[in-house]
Motif scaffolding. Structure first.
Motif, PDB file in Angstrom:
ATOM      1  N   MET A   1      27.674  20.801  -6.122  1.00 56.39           N
ATOM      2  CA  MET A   1      28.994  21.127  -6.645  1.00 56.39           C
ATOM      3  C   MET A   1      29.091  20.836  -8.143  1.00 56.39           C
ATOM      4  SD  MET A   1      30.414  22.487  -4.152  1.00 56.39           S
ATOM      5  CE  MET A   1      31.983  22.771  -4.960  1.00 56.39           C
ATOM      6  N   GLY A   2      28.402  19.834  -8.604  1.00 52.93           N
ATOM      7  CA  GLY A   2      28.428  19.513 -10.031  1.00 52.93           C
ATOM      8  C   GLY A   2      27.480  20.343 -10.863  1.00 52.93           C
ATOM      9  N   HIS A   3      26.483  20.938 -10.227  1.00 58.16           N
ATOM     10  CA  HIS A   3      25.474  21.749 -10.916  1.00 58.16           C
ATOM     11  C   HIS A   3      25.243  23.031 -10.119  1.00 58.16           C
ATOM     12  CE1 HIS A   3      24.469  18.375 -13.589  1.00 58.16           C
ATOM     13  NE2 HIS A   3      24.587  17.618 -12.518  1.00 58.16           N
ATOM     14  N   PRO A   4      26.130  24.012 -10.235  1.00 55.95           N
ATOM     15  CA  PRO A   4      26.046  25.213  -9.398  1.00 55.95           C
ATOM     16  C   PRO A   4      24.890  26.148  -9.736  1.00 55.95           C
ATOM     17  CG  PRO A   4      27.828  25.421 -10.991  1.00 55.95           C
ATOM     18  CD  PRO A   4      27.341  24.012 -11.092  1.00 55.95           C
ATOM     19  N   ASP A   5      24.345  26.050 -10.947  1.00 55.28           N
ATOM     20  CA  ASP A   5      23.235  26.925 -11.318  1.00 55.28           C
ATOM     21  C   ASP A   5      22.404  26.261 -12.407  1.00 55.28           C
ATOM     22  OD1 ASP A   5      24.765  27.152 -13.617  1.00 55.28           O
ATOM     23  OD2 ASP A   5      25.602  29.094 -13.055  1.00 55.28           O
ATOM     24  N   GLY A   6      21.429  27.007 -12.926  1.00 50.65           N
ATOM     25  CA  GLY A   6      20.561  26.446 -13.957  1.00 50.65           C
ATOM     26  C   GLY A   6      19.573  25.422 -13.434  1.00 50.65           C
ATOM     27  N   THR A   7      19.339  25.429 -12.116  1.00 50.40           N
ATOM     28  CA  THR A   7      18.474  24.427 -11.501  1.00 50.40           C
ATOM     29  C   THR A   7      17.047  24.928 -11.328  1.00 50.40           C
ATOM     30  OG1 THR A   7      18.824  25.100  -9.200  1.00 50.40           O
ATOM     31  CG2 THR A   7      20.501  23.667 -10.193  1.00 50.40           C
ATOM     32  N   LEU A   8      16.179  24.022 -10.910  1.00 53.56           N
ATOM     33  CA  LEU A   8      14.790  24.391 -10.630  1.00 53.56           C
ATOM     34  C   LEU A   8      14.717  25.462  -9.552  1.00 53.56           C
ATOM     35  CD1 LEU A   8      11.742  23.788 -11.042  1.00 53.56           C
ATOM     36  CD2 LEU A   8      11.941  22.105  -9.201  1.00 53.56           C
ATOM     37  N   VAL A   9      15.546  25.347  -8.515  1.00 52.24           N
ATOM     38  CA  VAL A   9      15.539  26.341  -7.443  1.00 52.24           C
ATOM     39  C   VAL A   9      15.926  27.725  -7.957  1.00 52.24           C
ATOM     40  CG1 VAL A   9      16.761  27.077  -5.351  1.00 52.24           C
ATOM     41  CG2 VAL A   9      15.823  24.778  -5.488  1.00 52.24           C
ATOM     42  N   ASN A  10      16.936  27.800  -8.822  1.00 53.53           N
ATOM     43  CA  ASN A  10      17.314  29.090  -9.414  1.00 53.53           C
ATOM     44  C   ASN A  10      16.139  29.715 -10.161  1.00 53.53           C
ATOM     45  OD1 ASN A  10      20.146  27.330  -9.775  1.00 53.53           O
ATOM     46  ND2 ASN A  10      20.455  29.411  -9.038  1.00 53.53           N
ATOM     47  N   ALA A  11      15.425  28.871 -10.909  1.00 55.37           N
ATOM     48  CA  ALA A  11      14.281  29.351 -11.675  1.00 55.37           C
ATOM     49  C   ALA A  11      13.124  29.774 -10.760  1.00 55.37           C
ATOM     50  CB  ALA A  11      13.819  28.267 -12.637  1.00 55.37           C
ATOM     51  N   LEU A  12      12.879  28.999  -9.711  1.00 57.61           N
ATOM     52  CA  LEU A  12      11.786  29.314  -8.782  1.00 57.61           C
ATOM     53  C   LEU A  12      12.033  30.619  -8.030  1.00 57.61           C
ATOM     54  CD1 LEU A  12      11.091  25.743  -7.359  1.00 57.61           C
ATOM     55  CD2 LEU A  12       9.447  27.151  -8.606  1.00 57.61           C
ATOM     56  N   LEU A  13      13.281  30.864  -7.656  1.00 60.40           N
ATOM     57  CA  LEU A  13      13.603  32.117  -6.960  1.00 60.40           C
ATOM     58  C   LEU A  13      13.342  33.324  -7.845  1.00 60.40           C
ATOM     59  CD1 LEU A  13      16.874  31.235  -5.008  1.00 60.40           C
ATOM     60  CD2 LEU A  13      14.648  31.806  -4.030  1.00 60.40           C
ATOM     61  N   PHE A  14      13.631  33.209  -9.124  1.00 60.01           N
ATOM     62  CA  PHE A  14      13.342  34.308 -10.058  1.00 60.01           C
ATOM     63  C   PHE A  14      11.837  34.500 -10.180  1.00 60.01           C
ATOM     64  CE2 PHE A  14      12.506  36.186 -14.167  1.00 60.01           C
ATOM     65  CZ  PHE A  14      13.469  37.183 -14.270  1.00 60.01           C
ATOM     66  N   HIS A  15      11.125  33.377 -10.250  1.00 61.32           N
ATOM     67  CA  HIS A  15       9.677  33.431 -10.446  1.00 61.32           C
ATOM     68  C   HIS A  15       8.931  33.921  -9.201  1.00 61.32           C
ATOM     69  CE1 HIS A  15       5.640  32.135 -11.665  1.00 61.32           C
ATOM     70  NE2 HIS A  15       5.528  31.622 -10.458  1.00 61.32           N
ATOM     71  N   ALA A  16       9.294  33.365  -8.043  1.00 61.62           N
ATOM     72  CA  ALA A  16       8.519  33.614  -6.816  1.00 61.62           C
ATOM     73  C   ALA A  16       9.119  34.698  -5.920  1.00 61.62           C
ATOM     74  CB  ALA A  16       8.386  32.321  -6.023  1.00 61.62           C
ATOM     75  N   GLY A  17      10.392  34.981  -6.067  1.00 61.63           N
ATOM     76  CA  GLY A  17      11.022  35.982  -5.208  1.00 61.63           C
ATOM     77  C   GLY A  17      11.608  35.394  -3.949  1.00 61.63           C
ATOM     78  N   SER A  18      10.831  34.596  -3.244  1.00 60.77           N
ATOM     79  CA  SER A  18      11.328  33.937  -2.028  1.00 60.77           C
ATOM     80  C   SER A  18      10.603  32.612  -1.830  1.00 60.77           C
ATOM     81  CB  SER A  18      11.133  34.830  -0.803  1.00 60.77           C
ATOM     82  OG  SER A  18       9.749  35.032  -0.547  1.00 60.77           O
ATOM     83  N   LEU A  19      11.281  31.710  -1.115  1.00 69.32           N
ATOM     84  CA  LEU A  19      10.734  30.397  -0.818  1.00 69.32           C
ATOM     85  C   LEU A  19      10.971  30.099   0.655  1.00 69.32           C
ATOM     86  CD1 LEU A  19      12.243  28.576  -3.940  1.00 69.32           C
ATOM     87  CD2 LEU A  19       9.853  29.260  -3.667  1.00 69.32           C
ATOM     88  N   SER A  20      10.459  28.968   1.140  1.00 73.47           N
ATOM     89  CA  SER A  20      10.641  28.628   2.549  1.00 73.47           C
ATOM     90  C   SER A  20      12.119  28.474   2.876  1.00 73.47           C
ATOM     91  CB  SER A  20       9.898  27.338   2.894  1.00 73.47           C
ATOM     92  OG  SER A  20      10.584  26.222   2.369  1.00 73.47           O
ATOM     93  N   SER A  21      12.443  28.627   4.162  1.00 78.00           N
ATOM     94  CA  SER A  21      13.849  28.563   4.589  1.00 78.00           C
ATOM     95  C   SER A  21      14.122  27.345   5.464  1.00 78.00           C
ATOM     96  CB  SER A  21      14.215  29.836   5.357  1.00 78.00           C
ATOM     97  OG  SER A  21      13.407  29.958   6.520  1.00 78.00           O
ATOM     98  N   ILE A  22      13.239  26.338   5.415  1.00 79.81           N
ATOM     99  CA  ILE A  22      13.390  25.160   6.271  1.00 79.81           C
ATOM    100  C   ILE A  22      14.669  24.387   5.931  1.00 79.81           C
ATOM    101  CG2 ILE A  22      12.400  22.912   6.868  1.00 79.81           C
ATOM    102  CD1 ILE A  22      10.923  25.221   8.143  1.00 79.81           C
TER     103      ILE A  22
END
Length: 301
Positions: free
Chosen positions: A102-123
Motif C-alpha cells: 500500500m505504501g509502494h504501489p509501483d516502481g518495485t523489483l517485481v514491476n521491473a522483473l515482469l517487464f524483463h521476464a514477461g511472467s514469473l511463478s504464481s506460488i
C-alpha cells in the motif's frame, strides 16, 4: 467505511504517535496517510500529524476504502547476474522495494522483473510473483527469483531446509573484540513499535552467524550468514548484542555516517538449481556508497 473513535484521557504528544499506540493494529505510517488524506478530525476539526493531543479531545477517524493494488510491468533498469528458463538472480540496488504494498504501489523489483521476464511463478499472491525470499528496501544485494512454479517450490523447499547460502556484509558501530559469533534469539513484532521487529520470548527461531572482516577505530566490518530468514533479522540481532548496523534508521543511532540507509549488502548467494541439480554460487560487489564509506573510515583512523 470503517470508523474509529477515541477520547483522550492520559495520553500526550503528537496525534500520529498517540493513535499508533491506541490503535496498535495499524502502523504509524498508515495513520499518517489518513492524516494526509484529512480522514482524522479532533473535536470536529481536521488536524495534521503534528497536532498535540489534549485531555478530553474527541478524535474521529473515517478510514478510507483501501485502493486495490494492480501489478504492471515497468521498464526499470535491473542488474541481472544470471538468468535461464527457471531462475533469475538479480542484484537489487539500495532503495528499491522488492514487491508492491500500500505504501509502494509501483516502481518495485517485481514491476521491473515482469517487464524483463514477461511472467514469473504464481506460488505467492498476485503482488509477489516469483519472490522466493526478500531483502529490505534499503538493503542491497542478491536475490533469487523463480520464473515458474516448479522452480519456486524447489527453491522454497531448499530455503526451509536451510541449505541455501546467504552471506551478507555489514558495517556496524563499535569494535567487536571476538573473531566470530553466533546469535540465537527469537524475533517477532515489537510490542512498542509496529514498524520494528524485536527479540521476544514468543518470537520465531532466528539464528545469525557473524565473522569479523576488519576493525576500525569506531566500527567493525563483518560477514553475516543467515541460518534462518526472519524480517530484519541481521539488523535486529546486531542491535541486540550492542553492535547496530551503521545507517540503520530503525535500529541504529540517529546521527551516524551519511548514506541512504543501513550499510548491509547481500553479497553472496548459493543454491541448488531446481532443474539441473547443479550448485549455483554468485557473488556481488559492494555498492559504491559502501566502498566509498569504508575508504573514508580507513583514512580517518
Amino acid at each position: 467505511m470503517t470508523q474509529l473513535h477515541y477520547v483522550v484521557e492520559d495520553k500526550k504528544g503528537r496525534i500520529d504517535k498517540v493513535l499508533a499506540e491506541v490503535f496498535s493494529d495499524y502502523s504509524r505510517s498508515q495513520i499518517q496517510s489518513w492524516l494526509k488524506e484529512e480522514a482524522v478530525n479532533v473535536n470536529g476539526e481536521i488536524v495534521k500529524a503534528n497536532y498535540k493531543v489534549k485531555q478530553n479531545d474527541c478524535i474521529d477517524i473515517e478510514i478510507p476504502e483501501a485502493k486495490e493494488l494492480t501489478l504492471e510491468p515497468q521498464d526499470i533498469p535491473l542488474e541481472i547476474v544470471y538468468e535461464d528458463d527457471d531462475v533469475i538472480v538479480v542484484n537489487k540496488p539500495q532503495g528499491m522495494v522488492v514487491h508492491p504494498s500500500m505504501g509502494h504501489p509501483d516502481g518495485t523489483l517485481v514491476n521491473a522483473l515482469l517487464f524483463h521476464a514477461g511472467s514469473l511463478s504464481s506460488i505467492n499472491d498476485v503482488i509477489r510473483p516469483g519472490i522466493v525470499h526478500r531483502i529490505d528496501k534499503d538493503t542491497s544485494g542478491l536475490l533469487m527469483v523463480a520464473k515458474n512454479d516448479v522452480a519456486h517450490i524447489a527453491l522454497q523447499d531448499e530455503l526451509k531446509e536451510r541449505k541455501t547460502l546467504r552471506k551478507y556484509v555489514a558495517l556496524v558501530h563499535e569494535v567487536i573484540p571476538h573473531e566470530k559469533g553466533k546469535i540465537e534469539a527469537p524475533i517477532g513484532r515489537s510490542k512498542d513499535n509496529r514498524q520494528k521487529q524485536a527479540i521476544v520470548a514468543d518470537g520465531k527461531e532466528a539464528v545469525t552467524h557473524f565473522t569479523v572482516l576488519e576493525r576500525f577505530l569506531d566500527y567493525t566490518l563483518i560477514e553475516c550468514v543467515l541460518e534462518t530468514g526472519r524480517t530484519h533479522q541481521i539488523r535486529v540481532h546486531m542491535d541486540y548484542i550492542g553492535y547496530p548496523i551503521v545507517g540503520d534508521p530503525l535500529y541504529g543511532p540517529k546521527k551516524t555516517i551519511k548514506g541512504n540507509g543501513q550499510f548491509l549488502h547481500a553479497k553472496t548467494l548459493a543454491f541448488t538449481h531446481p532443474t539441473t541439480g547443479e550448485l549455483m554460487t554468485f557473488d556481488s560487489e559492494l555498492p559504491e556508497i559502501f566502498k566509498k564509506t569504508l575508504k573514508e573510515i580507513e583514512n580517518n583512523d
